[in-house]
Design an enzyme around this catalytic site. Structure first.
Site, short mmCIF file in Angstrom:
data_model
loop_
_atom_site.label_atom_id
_atom_site.label_comp_id
_atom_site.label_asym_id
_atom_site.label_seq_id
_atom_site.Cartn_x
_atom_site.Cartn_y
_atom_site.Cartn_z
N LYS A 148 7.34 9.29 2.89
CA LYS A 148 6.19 8.70 3.60
C LYS A 148 5.73 9.67 4.71
O LYS A 148 5.74 10.87 4.50
CB LYS A 148 6.56 7.32 4.17
CG LYS A 148 7.26 6.44 3.14
CD LYS A 148 7.37 5.02 3.58
CE LYS A 148 8.28 4.26 2.63
NZ LYS A 148 8.02 2.86 2.58
N HIS A 176 1.20 3.72 -4.74
CA HIS A 176 2.23 3.12 -3.89
C HIS A 176 1.64 1.91 -3.17
O HIS A 176 0.45 1.90 -2.82
CB HIS A 176 2.73 4.15 -2.88
CG HIS A 176 3.94 3.68 -2.14
ND1 HIS A 176 3.84 2.87 -1.03
CD2 HIS A 176 5.26 3.86 -2.36
CE1 HIS A 176 5.06 2.59 -0.59
NE2 HIS A 176 5.95 3.17 -1.38
N GLU A 207 1.76 0.93 -0.23
CA GLU A 207 1.11 1.22 1.06
C GLU A 207 -0.29 1.79 0.84
O GLU A 207 -1.20 1.56 1.64
CB GLU A 207 2.00 2.16 1.89
CG GLU A 207 3.21 1.41 2.43
CD GLU A 207 4.48 2.23 2.59
OE1 GLU A 207 4.40 3.47 2.64
OE2 GLU A 207 5.57 1.62 2.63
N ASN A 226 10.79 9.11 -1.38
CA ASN A 226 9.45 9.02 -0.80
C ASN A 226 9.61 9.08 0.72
O ASN A 226 9.99 8.09 1.34
CB ASN A 226 8.79 7.70 -1.24
CG ASN A 226 7.46 7.48 -0.55
OD1 ASN A 226 6.89 8.42 0.02
ND2 ASN A 226 6.97 6.25 -0.57
#
Ligand code: PEP
Length: 257
Positions: A12, A96, A98, A10
């Site tokens: 991000k 996720h 976040e 990931n």
């Protein structure tokens, strides 16, 4: 479903398309001719198209970090499943922590997104996990039950065969403090017990459950050997060539399943 073990990166909000493509070719040179786990790259949306162009020659898979549940329309800043599929996306990270905590995604939003992904025959990587105060007040199971029940509402047994679960305790993500093997084993067992109640023994046993949260080369060996761990979802360490390839080698050499 791709073979276990699975390592998903990931990225991000990191790496431009050029940096992403460079990373892929360098990693490929490092791992050339070595046996590998299944590897899924989840770069930012802006890199998907370019990375897909070189991924078709390599044995890696492509994932997105999010999707919106509508097909098209006046949803400024959002992206649809059709758009992702047209860039070669095969996996989508959903829920996720976040997204849940910074962007306030609810279990209901996450459920709509899982349905949207599955309609296109794409594989959701469904993230769940407790916050530190949930763990400290012995509420981990309660949180996981709610996330699974509400996130998977209306998902039938056939659809479950396309889902990958990522257990990511919020307190371990990006903090440098990973969950220790017995905490991971206990939580993965809990998730399988909950899925047994909701679905069946086969689904509970066969579903891939990845661990995520501060996985690094030096903890990846004991974590991948942990019962019930089918691979990792990796943030920070997946951005660094040496760290990511070190984890991949440890997963390949030590996987139990
Ligand atoms: C993640 O972002 O899913 C994650 C696990 O991050 P990190 O590896 O940096 O903790």
């Amino acid at each position: 479903m791709i073979p276990k073990p699975i390592v998903a990166a990931n990225w991000k909000m990191h790496k431009t398309p050029q940096e992403g493509v460079k990373f892929l070719s360098e990693l490929n040179n490092l791992l050339l001719d070595k046996e590998m786990p299944s590897i899924i790259f989840c770069p930012p949306f802006t890199s998907l198209f370019h990375m897909n162009e070189i991924l078709s020659d390599l044995e890696y898979f492509l994932g997105a970090q999010n999707v919106y549940f509508e097909n098209e329309g006046a949803f400024t800043g959002e992206i649809s499943m059709n758009m992702l599929v047209s860039c070669g996306v095969q996996y989508v990270i959903i829920g996720h922590s976040e997204r849940r905590h910074i962007f306030k995604e609810s279990n209901n939003d996450i459920n709509k997104k899982i349905h949207t992904v599955l309609k296109q025959e794409i594989f959701p990587i469904f993230c769940i996990g407790e916050k530190l105060d949930d763990r400290e007040t012995n509420n981990t199971r309660k949180v996981l039950v709610k996330q699974l029940e509400e996130g998977l509402l209306g998902i039938n047994k056939d659809m479950m065969s396309k889902i990958i679960i990522a257990y990511e305790p919020v307190w371990a993500i990006g903090t440098g403090i990973n969950a220790v093997p017995n905490q991971v084993e206990e939580s993965h067992d809990m998730i399988r017990e909950i899925l047994l109640d909701l679905y069946s023994m086969n689904i509970a046993n066969d579903i891939p459950i990845l661990y995520g949260g501060s996985v690094k080369p030096d903890n990846s060996e004991e974590l991948i050997k942990t019962k019930g761990v089918d691979g990792f979802l990796i943030g920070g360490a997946s951005l660094n060539l040496e760290m990511f390839s070190g984890i991949i080698e440890n997963v390949h050499n030590n996987s139990m399943r």
